[in-house]
Design an enzyme around this catalytic site. Structure first.
Site, mmCIF file in Angstrom:
data_model
loop_
_atom_site.group_PDB
_atom_site.id
_atom_site.type_symbol
_atom_site.label_atom_id
_atom_site.label_comp_id
_atom_site.label_asym_id
_atom_site.label_seq_id
_atom_site.Cartn_x
_atom_site.Cartn_y
_atom_site.Cartn_z
ATOM 1 N N ARG A 23 16.323 11.678 -10.179
ATOM 2 C CA ARG A 23 17.074 10.992 -9.132
ATOM 3 C C ARG A 23 18.255 10.202 -9.708
ATOM 4 O O ARG A 23 19.255 9.981 -9.017
ATOM 5 C CB ARG A 23 16.179 10.063 -8.306
ATOM 6 C CG ARG A 23 15.360 9.060 -9.124
ATOM 7 C CD ARG A 23 14.498 8.233 -8.217
ATOM 8 N NE ARG A 23 13.446 7.489 -8.928
ATOM 9 C CZ ARG A 23 13.063 6.275 -8.601
ATOM 10 N NH1 ARG A 23 13.631 5.657 -7.572
ATOM 11 N NH2 ARG A 23 12.101 5.664 -9.270
ATOM 12 N N SER A 50 16.204 3.520 -4.047
ATOM 13 C CA SER A 50 15.258 4.516 -4.520
ATOM 14 C C SER A 50 15.890 5.892 -4.721
ATOM 15 O O SER A 50 15.529 6.621 -5.637
ATOM 16 C CB SER A 50 14.103 4.602 -3.528
ATOM 17 O OG SER A 50 13.147 5.497 -3.983
ATOM 18 N N GLU A 71 15.489 9.674 9.985
ATOM 19 C CA GLU A 71 15.884 10.879 9.253
ATOM 20 C C GLU A 71 16.428 11.973 10.168
ATOM 21 O O GLU A 71 17.270 12.767 9.764
ATOM 22 C CB GLU A 71 14.694 11.424 8.446
ATOM 23 C CG GLU A 71 14.160 10.450 7.395
ATOM 24 C CD GLU A 71 13.223 9.414 7.988
ATOM 25 O OE1 GLU A 71 12.873 9.549 9.184
ATOM 26 O OE2 GLU A 71 12.850 8.465 7.271
ATOM 27 N N PHE A 96 10.042 13.304 4.352
ATOM 28 C CA PHE A 96 10.686 12.907 5.609
ATOM 29 C C PHE A 96 11.943 13.732 5.880
ATOM 30 O O PHE A 96 12.287 13.995 7.029
ATOM 31 C CB PHE A 96 11.032 11.415 5.573
ATOM 32 C CG PHE A 96 9.926 10.577 4.982
ATOM 33 C CD1 PHE A 96 10.190 9.599 4.049
ATOM 34 C CD2 PHE A 96 8.601 10.791 5.348
ATOM 35 C CE1 PHE A 96 9.173 8.838 3.483
ATOM 36 C CE2 PHE A 96 7.570 10.047 4.791
ATOM 37 C CZ PHE A 96 7.860 9.068 3.854
ATOM 38 N N HIS A 122 11.570 12.171 -4.444
ATOM 39 C CA HIS A 122 10.119 11.969 -4.549
ATOM 40 C C HIS A 122 9.393 13.271 -4.244
ATOM 41 O O HIS A 122 8.428 13.300 -3.492
ATOM 42 C CB HIS A 122 9.665 10.858 -3.589
ATOM 43 C CG HIS A 122 9.947 9.487 -4.111
ATOM 44 N ND1 HIS A 122 11.078 9.155 -4.789
ATOM 45 C CD2 HIS A 122 9.201 8.347 -4.045
ATOM 46 C CE1 HIS A 122 11.040 7.870 -5.135
ATOM 47 N NE2 HIS A 122 9.915 7.356 -4.705
ATOM 48 N N ASP A 130 2.026 6.107 -4.640
ATOM 49 C CA ASP A 130 2.264 6.109 -3.191
ATOM 50 C C ASP A 130 1.277 7.004 -2.462
ATOM 51 O O ASP A 130 0.976 6.790 -1.292
ATOM 52 C CB ASP A 130 3.701 6.586 -2.877
ATOM 53 C CG ASP A 130 4.704 5.439 -2.899
ATOM 54 O OD1 ASP A 130 5.907 5.732 -2.811
ATOM 55 O OD2 ASP A 130 4.283 4.272 -2.990
ATOM 56 N N ARG A 180 10.709 11.319 -8.695
ATOM 57 C CA ARG A 180 10.723 9.866 -8.810
ATOM 58 C C ARG A 180 10.541 9.396 -10.256
ATOM 59 O O ARG A 180 11.172 8.471 -10.718
ATOM 60 C CB ARG A 180 9.604 9.282 -7.964
ATOM 61 C CG ARG A 180 9.382 7.790 -8.179
ATOM 62 C CD ARG A 180 8.202 7.287 -7.362
ATOM 63 N NE ARG A 180 8.028 5.849 -7.534
ATOM 64 C CZ ARG A 180 7.248 5.300 -8.457
ATOM 65 N NH1 ARG A 180 6.573 6.057 -9.288
ATOM 66 N NH2 ARG A 180 7.160 3.990 -8.551
#
Lengths: 329, 286
Positions: A23, A50, A71, A96, A122, A130, A180
């Site tokens: 990322r 993030s 989204e 998402f 992610h 998570d 991530r």
């Protein structure tokens, strides 16, 4: 051995190899893309730190659009920007986006041919603590089956940067997959990268199995190749960073040399990169195949390392798959 | 926009009536498609394409054109018929609606037909797309007006409200939405299926300016758009109260006519009504 021409990171097998999340490469790529073209705009759904789109937001505030946790709106607003001459990048977690907004992407981006790039962050199980709700393990499948959609899965942060910059220059909807967790830097700035062209990173003198991987898990494939070499089992390791369009030519050349295939991805074994390659081989060159990935289950909370091991994408499991497929070859 | 005088209103009324007739003929030939919405919105479409919009049918990609996005894409028969009469493509092509190889797809597809600004059909995405277009022009500093036509039924969709919030946050004053408030959706009346009222107050609370008009009164339609153009701090919603199936007595106000075309026999009766303005005049077809 490692292919010299690929100019890979000389430290890629070291204990202290540099670790950076892909990322980060996205964030840096956005800055470059934004510099190169004024029409690049970035949208984010309340995840700017993030997804590393913060830096773009600071540098080009008039071209950064915060939509909040929405989204579906993010995709369709981007669609409107895309048909108006902008080059939008939409950023959120892959569960998402393109998870929740899959239909909007289908209708207003893919079918509408709007020049939108979808960054799914992610991805994979290495999201870690998570847990399953945030671990995208179906996104390669759901995006590759969409017409007029390309799918890029970079293997490390440098490739992620190159992929992002390239995506801004290629017309049309593109899905980019990022992770991530800090993962090994496999390549260097000089490593060749062209969307649609698979790269051979490792080739033994007498290869028997092709290990085809995408994303940061490629590093495990390279570790396996080195171990197997010691046991006199030859392999070719392919960095298959473009799932769609698939580089059929390179893949078939490699597979014809080997006669057996193991695919490796941080994704369900059904429908992802493994599925795409199986479809190709079934049509043009059927050979025994083993699929490394999530075995039709959801993940859970844990450390990335623990999860990769437990869910069957670790070095031991990949190695066992190579030996297993050899028995059928 | 030039001022709207009586002569022009009369002309627009005639055009709207022709559009209604052509909608019936087009639907009958297609054998599938939606009747109620298109007939209800014929006056709004006439006002836009024959008076309000800054556009050039011979140059559908003209950079300075106003952009009209039809969010409730299923009522595309009225869009297609209006575009044809406006000169975007030949009238005869209307008879190809929904057929294999036609440029007139069952739901609007960008790139298939000149004049269609974007793809729609799945409800709830048009307003977001219009927000994106409006935002793009804001970045570029260009003066194009962006219009989004929506249905009341599609206010059920969450995506719609995400767009409403977005437009409110970014004060997209170059964006004007028109809601076809015909009170019907597929399964019945909107207030029975998923009540929308008080819809005006809902939009106002999200930072929009809201006007309510009779969607069949050409003067009111034009006046409302003029008011919207003068509002600089908010996007504007024009709630256009319409009668679904307007112009055809056996279709009016009946939600069962939302999603089906008339049969040949029904079309004969419908056309007779439209051509004689409900029996008020004699038509050359008689």
């Amino acid at each position: 051995m490692i292919i010299k021409e690929e100019k890979l990171n000389p430290k890629l097998y070291d204990e202290d190899v540099e670790l950076t999340p892909t990322r980060d490469g996205y964030g840096e790529g956005l800055l470059i893309a934004g510099e190169e073209n004024n029409n690049v705009v970035v949208l984010c759904a309340d995840l700017s730190e993030s997804t590393r789109s913060e830096a773009f937001a600071k540098k080009f505030p008039k071209r950064f659009i915060e939509v909040g946790v929405a989204e579906q709106n993010m995709a369709t607003v981007a669609a409107g920007l895309g048909i108006s001459g902008k080059i939008p990048f939409i950023s959120s977690y892959a569960t998402f986006s393109p998870g929740r907004n899959w239909e909007q992407i289908r209708t207003t981006i893919a079918y509408n041919d709007s020049n939108v790039k979808i960054a799914g962050h992610h991805s994979g199980i290495s999201v870690g603590p998570d847990g399953a709700t945030h671990q995208a393990i179906e996104d390669i499948a759901t995006m590759r089956v969409m017409a007029n959609m390309k799918v890029f899965v970079p293997c490390d942060t440098l490739e992620a940067k190159k992929a992002t910059v390239a995506a801004a220059k290629i017309w049309g909807p593109i899905y980019l997959r990022f992770g991530r967790e800090k993962t090994p830097v496999i390549t260097t700035e000089e490593t060749p990268y062209t969307p649609g062209k698979a790269e051979i990173f490792w080739q033994s003198k007498a290869p028997q199995v092709a290990i085809i991987a995408c994303g940061s898990i490629l590093h495990n494939a390279l570790l396996v190749a080195k171990e197997l070499e010691k046991e006199k089992i030859g392999t070719i390791v392919v960095n298959n960073h473009t799932i769609k369009p698939l580089d059929e030519k390179t893949l078939l050349e490699v597979i014809k040399k080997c006669g057996a295939v193991v695919t490796v991805e941080e994704h369900q074994v059904a429908g992802g990169m493994g599925g795409a390659i199986a479809e190709l081989l079934a049509k043009k060159y059927p050979v025994p195949m083993e699929f490394i990935g999530m075995q039709d289950v959801f993940g859970e909370s844990g450390t990335p390392k623990e999860l990769i091991e437990k869910y069957g994408m670790g070095v031991k499991t990949i190695k066992a798959a190579v030996i297993k497929v050899l028995k059928r070859a | 926009m030039e001022p709207l005088h009586d002569k022009k209103i009369k002309l627009l009324e005639e055009i709207a009536n022709r559009i209604r007739e052509k909608i019936i003929e087009t639907l009958v030939e297609a054998g599938s498609g939606h009747s109620a919405g298109p007939l209800g919105m014929a006056d709004v479409f006439t006002a836009f394409y024959f008076h309000i919009l800054r556009h050039n049918p011979k140059k559908p990609d003209w950079a300075e054109r106003d952009i009209l996005i039809l969010s409730n894409g299923h009522i595309c028969p009225v869009l297609y018929v209006t575009l044809a009469y406006a000169g975007y493509f030949p009238l005869e092509e209307l008879m190809t609606l929904r057929k294999l190889g036609s440029r007139l797809q069952g739901h609007p597809h960008r790139g298939s037909l000149p004049g269609v600004e974007t793809t729609s059909g799945p409800l709830g995405s048009g307003l977001s797309q219009a927000c994106g277009v409006a935002f793009s022009h804001r970045i570029d500093g260009t003066k194009n007006r962006i219009y989004c036509l929506m249905s009341d039924g599609e206010q059920n969709e969450g995506n719609t409200w995400e767009a409403v919030m977005f437009a409110g946050k970014y004060k997209l004053s170059n964006l004007t939405a028109v809601m076809d408030r015909n009170n019907i959706q597929i399964d019945g009346y909107t207030e029975h299926i998923m009540p929308l009222e008080p819809i005006k107050e809902k939009y106002e609370s999200f930072g929009w300016h809201v006007l309510e008009i009779d969607g069949h009164n050409l003067g009111q339609i034009v006046e409302a758009v003029n008011v919207a153009r003068a509002i600089y701090e908010k996007p504007t919603l024009i709630i256009a109260h319409t009668i679904p199936g307007k112009g055809v007595s056996f279709m009016e106000k009946d939600y069962l006519w939302h999603g089906k075309p008339p049969t040949k026999e029904e079309a004969k009766v419908a056309l007779q009504e439209l051509r004689t303005l409900g029996g008020k005049i004699r038509s050359e077809h008689q």
